[in-house]
Design an enzyme around this catalytic site. Structure first.
Site, PDB file in Angstrom:
ATOM      1  N   SER A 205       0.846  -1.192   0.000  1.00 17.00           N
ATOM      2  CA  SER A 205       0.000   0.000   0.000  1.00 17.00           C
ATOM      3  C   SER A 205       0.879   1.239   0.000  1.00 17.00           C
ATOM      4  O   SER A 205       2.027   1.202   0.445  1.00 17.00           O
ATOM      5  CB  SER A 205      -0.880   0.011   1.232  1.00 17.00           C
ATOM      6  N   LYS A 206       0.282   2.318  -0.475  1.00 17.54           N
ATOM      7  CA  LYS A 206       1.083   3.529  -0.600  1.00 17.54           C
ATOM      8  C   LYS A 206       1.475   4.110   0.756  1.00 17.54           C
ATOM      9  O   LYS A 206       2.286   5.012   0.815  1.00 17.54           O
ATOM     10  CB  LYS A 206       0.331   4.547  -1.446  1.00 17.54           C
ATOM     11  N   ARG A 207       0.895   3.580   1.827  1.00 14.66           N
ATOM     12  CA  ARG A 207       1.293   4.046   3.161  1.00 14.66           C
ATOM     13  C   ARG A 207       2.665   3.490   3.544  1.00 14.66           C
ATOM     14  O   ARG A 207       3.285   3.978   4.476  1.00 14.66           O
ATOM     15  CB  ARG A 207       0.273   3.596   4.209  1.00 14.66           C
TER      16      ARG A 207
END
Ligand code: GLU
Length: 491
Positions: A250-252
């Site tokens: 995920s982009k997190r």
């Protein structure tokens, strides 16, 4: 029958590495079987799809050396390849199902569906449509077609469907648990399910190779194939890309936008090689290989279901090899120019630096952060005086959400986003811009912050904000979720 596969991205945001990963597998499968790869743009979500995202996606895939045989940009015999240009086809097919008694017109208003859902929640029942319109006689429904309506699929009330997945074997779905899926929305646009099945059939797709997040949708797709009387393609659901801790990429945690990698200075062929290496290492010692070498050893059935861990250090190492081994100095110069040393980028950067230079020699040192893959930030610069590190982390996190909500970024939209953050925390704007400045630039002085963020772009800015938050100790999942709730409620 010749093999035909497709990639079917939705142009709703920055091109995702997951899309490239799926594209790579489809390409390899097509090439191995002397078949064709089709690019189909699934832009039926009118609120989120944008033509600029489609352009962006096509450029990103080409940057990765991925090519297709048919698509909106290259044409082909089964066009149009953009779903928004195929609406009459979906409408005809929906009508065909209605006339055969496999689907029905539903006139329930959004208000009725809302109160139904509220009631189901209150009674702790599972949420879903109560099939209110399912048995309306067609003659009566036809008379009411001037009213807003959708078309729903009549799911069988019992029985099951069985998906034969190349990698996973038989997967069973109980029909009774499935909602009467909307096929055609009230605006006349199809949902993904109807459009994907109709197009896969009309485009002669023999193998559907996609991510495992679509497994559940396959149950509805199989029923649609059956109701239309069509033979379904062979299905293969690929394992997900993972963060190093095993969670879904995920982009997190990891940058997920292909643009991030281009903007941070990676080379397309190196990223393409890396995606192949992590998900399907070919036999042999060398981890660096051309697309042709990779395709030559490709066998869909040998893919491991374990998932592929995205390891940035490994990608960096591989990228270094491509730079050193594949590029002459002249070719490297060309890459640098294409990348950021071109008139377009420098033309946007120079005005930001104009007032801040005594000599030409001040230019590069003062704006080196625009060209850097990452910057080092000093924890002390990230926390305003008299504030705590935990507070600064939360301010940076809300700034990231505010920027994500301000796309496409420009100076004024960045300013507006940052002002929202300052209001949210009741912090003076300078106390918000201070940590942001340090996180984005890794230095105390530099060009104006709002313009800099707009020019740097969201992908690189996001990576820097996340890194700064980590330098300060990071935000726990629980705290992040609480904060997100508060942030959303305040907006
Ligand atoms: N439009 C879907 C996506 O965005 C396609 C899924 C499929 O391949 O069927 O990934």
């Amino acid at each position: 029958m010749s093999v035909r596969v497709r990639i079917a991205p939705s142009p709703t945001g920055s091109p995702h590495v997951g899309t490239a990963y799926i594209a790579l597998f489809n390409l390899a499968f097509a090439r191995r079987h002397a078949g064709q790869l089709i690019l189909r743009i699934e832009d039926t979500d009118q609120a989120r799809s944008r033509p600029e995202h489609e352009d962006h996606l096509i450029r990103a895939l080409r940057w990765l050396e991925l090519n297709w045989d048919e698509g909106p940009d290259v044409g082909g015999p089964c066009g149009p390849y953009r779903q928004s240009e195929r609406l009459p086809l979906y409408q005809q097919h929906a009508r065909q199902l209605v006339e055969a008694g496999h689907a029905y017109y539903c006139f329930c208003t959004p208000q009725r569906l809302d109160s139904l859902r509220a009631e189901q929640r209150r009674l702790k029942l599972s949420l879903g449509y109560d099939r209110h319109c399912r048995d309306l006689p067609l003659a009566e429904a036809d008379q009411r077609r001037g009213e807003p309506h959708v078309v729903r699929l009549k799911m069988p009330l019992e029985g099951k469907s069985v998906l034969q997945d190349t990698l996973r074997g038989a997967i069973e779905f109980e029909y009774g648990l499935l909602d009467d899926q909307v096929l055609l929305k009230s605006d006349g646009f199809p949902t993904y399910h109807l459009a994907a099945v109709v197009d896969d059939h009309l485009m002669g797709i023999t193998h559907v190779i996609r991510g495992e997040e679509w497994i559940n949708s396959s149950s509805k797709h199989l029923l649609l194939y059956e109701r239309f009387g069509w033979t379904p393609p062979v299905h293969t659901h690929l394992p997900l890309l993972l963060n190093p801790d095993g969670s879904k990429m995920s982009k997190r945690r990891n940058p997920t936008s292909i643009d991030y990698y281009r903007r941070a200075g990676y080379l397309g062929p190196a990223l393409r090689n890396y995606l192949g290496l992590m998900s399907y290492p070919p036999p042999g010692e060398d981890e660096k290989f051309t697309l042709e070498q990779w395709v030559a050893s490709f066998d869909l059935a040998r893919i491991s279901l374990g998932g592929s861990v995205f390891d940035l250090d490994k990608l960096l190492w591989l990228n270094g090899r491509y730079l050193r081994e594949d590029l002459s100095s002249a070719a490297l110069l060309g890459e640098l120019k294409n990348w950021l040393f071109n008139d377009e980028h420098l033309g946007q950067l120079v005005p930001l630096m104009h007032e801040r230079m005594e000599t030409l020699g001040d230019f590069l040192p003062k704006c080196a952060f625009f060209f850097a893959r990452r910057v080092e930030c000093n924890p002390e610069d990230l926390v305003p005086k008299k504030r705590e590190a935990q507070e600064a982390i939360q301010v940076l996190q809300t700034a990231l959400w505010a920027l994500e909500g301000a796309l496409p970024l420009n100076r004024d939209r960045v300013e507006e986003a940052i002002r929202k953050v300052s209001e949210f925390w009741a912090w003076p704007i300078r106390e918000v811009t201070g940590p942001l400045f340090a996180a984005i630039m890794g230095q105390k002085v530099g060009p104006p912050l709002f313009e800099s963020i707009a020019l740097l772009g969201l992908d690189l800015s996001r990576a820097r904000l996340l890194e700064a938050m980590n330098v300060l100790g990071g935000l726990s999942k629980k705290k992040a979720a609480e904060l997100e709730e508060r942030w959303k409620n305040k907006l």
